[in-house]
Design a protein around this motif. Structure first.
Motif, short mmCIF file in Angstrom:
data_model
loop_
_atom_site.label_atom_id
_atom_site.label_comp_id
_atom_site.label_asym_id
_atom_site.label_seq_id
_atom_site.Cartn_x
_atom_site.Cartn_y
_atom_site.Cartn_z
N PRO B 200 -10.40 57.15 15.65
CA PRO B 200 -10.47 55.76 15.36
C PRO B 200 -11.70 55.19 15.56
O PRO B 200 -11.99 54.24 14.74
CB PRO B 200 -9.55 55.20 16.43
N ASP B 201 -12.59 55.49 16.16
CA ASP B 201 -14.11 54.91 16.28
C ASP B 201 -15.02 56.03 15.26
O ASP B 201 -16.19 55.44 15.39
CB ASP B 201 -14.75 55.09 17.78
N THR B 202 -14.43 56.55 14.35
CA THR B 202 -15.53 57.12 13.41
C THR B 202 -15.69 56.25 12.51
O THR B 202 -15.05 55.46 12.04
CB THR B 202 -14.55 58.34 12.53
N LEU B 203 -17.21 56.26 12.15
CA LEU B 203 -17.78 55.10 11.17
C LEU B 203 -17.64 55.74 9.81
O LEU B 203 -17.66 56.90 9.40
CB LEU B 203 -19.17 54.87 11.46
N ILE B 204 -17.21 55.12 8.82
CA ILE B 204 -16.87 55.29 7.49
C ILE B 204 -17.82 54.46 6.67
O ILE B 204 -17.69 53.32 6.74
CB ILE B 204 -15.48 55.84 6.91
N VAL B 205 -17.99 54.87 5.33
CA VAL B 205 -18.53 53.79 4.45
C VAL B 205 -17.66 54.12 3.09
O VAL B 205 -17.61 55.23 2.45
CB VAL B 205 -20.27 54.11 4.10
N GLY B 206 -17.03 53.13 2.41
CA GLY B 206 -16.34 53.38 1.16
C GLY B 206 -17.48 52.85 -0.26
O GLY B 206 -17.73 51.61 0.18
N VAL B 207 -17.13 53.35 -1.20
CA VAL B 207 -17.85 52.63 -2.27
C VAL B 207 -17.11 52.90 -3.41
O VAL B 207 -16.24 53.80 -3.62
CB VAL B 207 -19.25 53.50 -2.65
N SER B 208 -16.73 51.75 -4.14
CA SER B 208 -15.87 51.65 -5.06
C SER B 208 -16.60 51.12 -6.49
O SER B 208 -17.26 50.12 -6.38
CB SER B 208 -14.70 51.03 -5.09
N ARG B 209 -16.15 51.55 -7.65
CA ARG B 209 -16.73 51.13 -8.90
C ARG B 209 -18.21 50.90 -9.02
O ARG B 209 -18.77 50.13 -9.31
CB ARG B 209 -15.90 49.71 -9.24
N ALA B 210 -18.98 52.13 -8.53
CA ALA B 210 -20.39 52.00 -8.49
C ALA B 210 -20.88 52.13 -9.93
O ALA B 210 -19.91 52.59 -10.97
CB ALA B 210 -20.88 53.59 -8.03
N GLY B 211 -21.63 51.30 -10.22
CA GLY B 211 -22.19 51.03 -11.66
C GLY B 211 -21.38 50.01 -12.41
O GLY B 211 -22.02 49.32 -13.50
N SER B 212 -20.44 49.39 -11.68
CA SER B 212 -20.12 48.12 -12.29
C SER B 212 -20.78 46.96 -11.89
O SER B 212 -21.45 46.91 -10.94
CB SER B 212 -18.51 48.00 -11.86
N ASP B 213 -20.18 45.81 -12.42
CA ASP B 213 -21.05 44.47 -11.89
C ASP B 213 -20.40 44.10 -10.83
O ASP B 213 -20.81 43.26 -9.85
CB ASP B 213 -20.44 43.20 -13.01
N ASN B 214 -19.37 44.57 -10.00
CA ASN B 214 -18.75 44.34 -8.78
C ASN B 214 -18.16 45.52 -7.74
O ASN B 214 -17.04 45.57 -7.49
CB ASN B 214 -17.51 43.39 -8.88
N PRO B 215 -19.12 46.50 -7.59
CA PRO B 215 -19.06 47.52 -6.81
C PRO B 215 -18.73 46.98 -5.39
O PRO B 215 -19.16 45.90 -4.80
CB PRO B 215 -20.38 48.34 -6.63
N THR B 216 -17.56 47.56 -4.68
CA THR B 216 -17.73 47.51 -3.39
C THR B 216 -18.08 48.37 -2.34
O THR B 216 -17.73 49.55 -2.64
CB THR B 216 -15.85 47.37 -3.00
N VAL B 217 -18.91 47.88 -1.52
CA VAL B 217 -19.32 48.74 -0.40
C VAL B 217 -19.16 48.42 0.86
O VAL B 217 -19.67 47.15 1.16
CB VAL B 217 -21.00 48.93 -0.61
N LYS B 218 -18.32 49.03 1.70
CA LYS B 218 -18.11 48.52 3.00
C LYS B 218 -18.01 49.72 4.04
O LYS B 218 -17.50 50.73 3.70
CB LYS B 218 -16.45 47.85 2.90
N ALA B 219 -18.47 49.30 5.27
CA ALA B 219 -18.63 50.09 6.25
C ALA B 219 -17.74 49.67 7.53
O ALA B 219 -17.57 48.35 7.69
CB ALA B 219 -20.29 50.29 6.91
N ALA B 220 -17.11 50.51 8.29
CA ALA B 220 -16.17 50.02 9.18
C ALA B 220 -15.71 51.01 10.07
O ALA B 220 -16.00 52.42 9.67
CB ALA B 220 -14.89 49.49 8.68
N MET B 221 -15.26 50.96 11.04
CA MET B 221 -14.63 52.27 11.78
C MET B 221 -13.35 52.47 11.63
O MET B 221 -12.60 51.62 10.80
CB MET B 221 -14.31 51.90 13.56
#
Lengths: 266, 266
Positions: B200-221
């Protein structure tokens, strides 16, 4: 209100920018360019200015690093501002720092990606991307000697992984570390560390001028590598780990590796 | 006589190609395109055809892999032939194999590089490139379950290194593995392997639609990551290793990571 758009120039010359990146230059109120984090040997600022019908303002390492990019942030507060950078933005930590500063100043940021030496050198070598361990930069031995590259190659080899070694550049002094000098520096470390990873029979792959019309990609044993002609900079060095037979095939066909490489492949 | 030019389309849409790549399309006798090795969500073949004033012939996975690209090699024997591919060519082994085949048939080959998800995702995360260990692809758990991704994350973490996980795609079925499903698959492996790296406490980073005008980059446990909305594909997942304090700062500022991340950074 303000906006900072980091645009990657890709590799080698002014035609490496994407259509989308060129459009951002055309649409911007201010356009800055830095050319010191990577060498683009055939780049012409004049040709890019003509293509975009915009003037480019060159920023120095000092302005970007010691002065934290204040000149760019100031412009970005008041209008749409592009910073052109070699390769793919954000691979150099300088650009990440600038992006963080911008965000902290309430400036929106965006990125237009470009081709990077990371994927280009890996691709040109014919080796499998997912078999590369961590990447390392080999510094000029007379300016900043370090055993980190040796350690990285060793740790990667112990896991059977390949190592991509970026070679240091000093754009202000127009100095570019060569495959030959990088190998000599690593041989020097070998005499101290004695792990047997930089020896006459060590396989190496040199890649120069990735992204140009005439990149050189050559694989050889270390003892023969000093006689290879890689031509002008920028150059990159790869130490293969364990080879899959398709990788051996790629090195033989695409990089003139010795044919007996097939025997040591899996 | 014959020539095969592999041209990278870069990321996301038809404006990701470089000026130089577009010129190669215009100059070619034959232009093929494959769009199954990576997803480019906003790509329009029609717009690229209009920009280049050329018709594009789509090749399928079957033509490229089962039939070894015969249709392309045949064209390349008789004239200047371009194959357009998503991202940077040669990161997919399929393209390396085609290049080797071409060389064996006496066909000259060249590469025009494009932006790759490899450097784009690493850059967007704000993490340091030289701290990434080997990259791994997480397969669909129902099609090709594998413990390799878990092992790669574990080995990288043991060295303090980050792991970039590419998420499987099946373009023919329009299926794209999501960050959420990839995490669930890894949790599943954790119940067997029990190394405490996907908890549960593992840090992850998700990246979606890299290269588009609206990529999502979020880090969370991990425990909070299942509630994050990454939007549409393609998505990429990063498991950070040890964090430098500037990396923690980047994740907090650019990826909405929890502020107490600074405490665990070095």
């Amino acid at each position: 209100l303000g906006q900072l758009i980091l645009v990657g120039l890709g590799l080698n010359d002014d035609a490496g920018i994407s259509l989308c990146g060129l459009q951002e230059v055309k649409n911007a109120d201010n356009v800055f360019i830095e050319l010191y984090t990577n060498l683009m040997p055939d780049f012409s600022a004049k040709r890019l200015e003509d293509a975009a019908r915009r003037e480019l303002t060159t920023v120095t390492r000092k302005q970007l690093e010691e002065e934290n990019g204040q000149i760019i942030l100031q412009a970005a507060r008041n209008g749409r501002t592009v910073l052109l950078v070699p390769g793919d933005p954000l691979i150099a930590t300088t650009h990440v720092n600038l992006r963080i500063e911008a965000k902290k100043h309430g400036i929106q940021t965006r990125v237009v990606h470009g081709a990077s030496i990371i994927s280009a050198a890996i691709g040109l070598s014919g080796l499998h991307n997912y078999k590369f361990g961590r990447t390392v930069t080999i510094p000029f031995p007379d300016q900043n000697p370090s055993e980190t590259p040796y350690t990285a190659i060793l740790q990667n080899k112990q896991q059977g992984l390949h190592t991509l070694c970026l070679l240091d550049i000093n754009a202000e002094q127009q100095r570019y570390l060569t495959v030959r000098d990088a190998l000599a520096a690593l041989q020097n470390t070998e005499t101290r560390r004695k792990q047997g990873i930089i020896v006459p029979d060590t396989l190496i792959v040199g890649v120069s001028r990735a992204g140009s019309d005439n990149p050189t990609v050559k694989a050889a044993m270390l003892k023969d590598a000093f006689n290879l002609d890689f031509g002008g900079p920028p150059q990159t060095l790869i130490f293969p780990g364990r080879l899959h037979f398709t990788e051996a095939d790629a090195l033989i066909t695409l990089a003139d590796a010795p044919k007996d490489l097939r025997k040591i492949a899996e």
